[in-house]
Design an enzyme around this catalytic site. Structure first.
Site, mmCIF file in Angstrom:
data_model
loop_
_atom_site.group_PDB
_atom_site.id
_atom_site.type_symbol
_atom_site.label_atom_id
_atom_site.label_comp_id
_atom_site.label_asym_id
_atom_site.label_seq_id
_atom_site.Cartn_x
_atom_site.Cartn_y
_atom_site.Cartn_z
ATOM 1 N N HIS A 195 8.907 -8.617 6.264
ATOM 2 C CA HIS A 195 8.605 -7.800 5.260
ATOM 3 C C HIS A 195 7.310 -7.099 5.626
ATOM 4 O O HIS A 195 6.739 -7.166 6.971
ATOM 5 C CB HIS A 195 7.923 -8.774 4.099
ATOM 6 C CG HIS A 195 6.751 -9.617 4.840
ATOM 7 N ND1 HIS A 195 6.816 -10.761 5.467
ATOM 8 C CD2 HIS A 195 5.376 -9.604 4.289
ATOM 9 C CE1 HIS A 195 5.639 -11.183 5.620
ATOM 10 N NE2 HIS A 195 4.781 -10.548 5.213
ATOM 11 N N LEU A 196 6.856 -5.997 4.960
ATOM 12 C CA LEU A 196 6.074 -5.072 5.149
ATOM 13 C C LEU A 196 5.239 -4.953 3.878
ATOM 14 O O LEU A 196 5.509 -5.423 2.830
ATOM 15 C CB LEU A 196 6.504 -3.585 5.513
ATOM 16 C CG LEU A 196 7.422 -3.576 6.730
ATOM 17 C CD1 LEU A 196 8.778 -3.758 6.220
ATOM 18 C CD2 LEU A 196 7.036 -2.114 7.560
#
EC number: 2.7.7.78
Length: 482
Positions: free
Chosen positions: A255-256
């Protein structure tokens, strides 16, 4: 009375017919995939994760194409002002992304998707680097307990929290590129979801291929999504961040972070230096900035593929070297290698280009403990979050730099060696080809071993900027007394 002849059975109404043997058989229970962790094997040749249900979410899709990309935010804003003043120009699809994100994020509040309402205070720290600090006590107290990691490439564990377990109201929308698919796998779903413990308004999580359940290791596909979103959002306060395992990541599911920050990072105004013989790749290091970084900038859409590939190769090398890292993507003025250390664009005349800062950093083994603040991607870019009122009120630039030096910054020799190796990787040479001999003698040693080697030849000097300042002042006074 004799029973009906068999020949008449089919002529009776359905509800009066005698049950047939097949009707007497018990119905086999159908187990929905994802209803149980021990779900039965699907007859399909493709087995989705147990928690994943592709049709369960009512979240919309955001469709885009490369024609929507904004290379230079400054010229785009000028064009938009002209169009708004001279025609009833329809809103661009790229502008709809910003609006969709905000609308869906605000809508999630009615479902109690967040752990707390945002009520943050800010202050700017006096000093050379124009650091900004947010007070967010609730995030420090109410966020999900960070997980314990021992390696940058730990495998995904479905028993621990992951984003396949998100509720429908936590998913804001899905991403889809119409002309150039993000993935060749039709089952892939690239989603944007709420961050339940936000730093600022619209703080969200980007989860590439959520159905693949990939560990927190940046992929080329994830880099592409990050760059695309930066090119689609017409706001210079918008940023995308990535924290690796051992680099302040809390969840081992790729994830970012996508978020806005109300103050400009002074990092975008700083002078850089070329990364040896690698074109269009740069380096920034202390004292120009508070910690060292590798810098990439997209100055033309013709370089779109090379820009993504350079970032990916850099991060891939750090991952294979088990070196923790953070990424910070922002809109910055064109990179300078000459002139003053800092030049602000006060008139707003210079282009604003998508720029990626990769911070190689110390590995932090274990779960991150609650403290005054944790140096992650946003903090290394000068955007700080304090979890206690005491630190928020008492912190100054020197105390912040001291924490970053002790918990994140690589020492000069380690970063120098890393730069030579990255130059080899990006050019296509064998790693170590361009590394000087004096750095080869330290190859293979751990940071504590390098420190011990240095200590045997020189007296110990703490890295605290305040102590360093006092030492230099004391030396000058000693010379004056002589």
């Amino acid at each position: 009375m004799e029973p009906f002849p068999r020949i008449l059975d089919d002529r009776l109404p359905r509800n009066m017919r005698r049950p047939r043997p097949i009707d007497k058989m018990p119905m086999r229970k159908i187990v929905m995939l994802g209803a149980n962790a021990r779900t039965q094997r699907s007859v399909s040749s493709i087995q989705l994760p147990a928690e994943y249900s592709p049709s369960a979410s009512s979240a919309p899709y955001f469709n885009y194409s490369p024609d929507d990309f904004i290379l230079d935010l400054r010229s785009h804003q000028s064009d938009e002002i002209y169009e708004n003043g001279n025609s009833n120009h329809e809103k661009d699809e790229k502008k709809a992304l910003k609006e969709l994100l905000h609308e869906r994020w605000e809508n999630a509040k009615q479902y109690n998707a967040f752990n707390y309402p945002l009520n943050c205070m800010y202050r700017c720290l006096d000093g050379k680097y124009d650091l900004s600090m947010q007070l967010n006590i609730e995030r420090g107290e109410l966020r999900r307990k960070p997980m314990h990691f021992k390696n940058i490439k730990e495998p995904f564990n479905h028993l621990r929290f992951n984003f396949a377990k998100l509720h429908d109201h936590e998913i804001l929308f899905y991403l889809k590129c119409d002309t150039d698919p993000i993935s060749n796998d039709l089952l892939d779903r690239h989603l944007v979801a709420v961050n339940a413990s936000p730093l600022e308004r619209d703080h969200s999580l980007i989860v590439p291929s959520v159905n693949k359940c990939s560990p927190q290791v940046l992929t080329l596909q994830a880099v592409r999504i990050a760059v695309d979103l930066m090119l689609l959002v017409d706001d210079d306060m918008f940023h995308i961040l990535f924290n690796s395992l051992l680099g302040q990541a809390s969840v081992n599911h790729l994830h970012l972070h996508a978020m806005y920050w109300p103050y400009d990072s002074d990092l975008i105004n700083r002078k850089c230096e070329p990364l040896h013989d690698v074109p269009n790749v740069y380096v920034i290091r202390p004292p120009v900035w508070i910690c060292p970084a590798i810098v990439f900038q997209l100055d033309s859409l013709d370089n779109y593929e090379q820009f993504k590939m350079n970032i990916y190769k850099c991060v891939e090398h750090l991952t294979e070297s088990n070196q923790a890292h953070n990424l910070f993507l922002a809109r910055a003025q064109p990179i300078r290698t000459t002139g003053a250390e800092k030049e602000e664009d006060r008139r707003g005349e210079r282009p604003q280009l998508v720029t990626c800062y990769v911070f190689p950093r110390m590995n932090m083994i274990g779960a991150k403990p609650p403290s005054n603040f944790n140096p992650a991607a946003n903090e290394l870019a000068g955007n700080l979050t304090s979890y206690t009122i005491r630190f928020f009120e008492s912190a100054n630039e020197q105390s912040v730099i001291r924490i970053i030096e002790e918990e994140a910054s690589l020492d000069d020799d380690t970063f120098r060696s890393l730069c030579f190796d990255l130059a080899d990787v990006l050019i296509g040479r064998s790693v170590g080809t361009s590394r000087p001999q004096d750095l080869d003698t330290l190859a293979g040693l751990t940071s504590p071993e390098i420190d011990e080697l240095r200590d045997s030849f020189q007296s110990f000097m703490p890295r605290s900027p305040s102590i360093r300042h006092r030492s230099s002042t004391r030396a000058q006074s000693d010379e004056g007394s002589k």
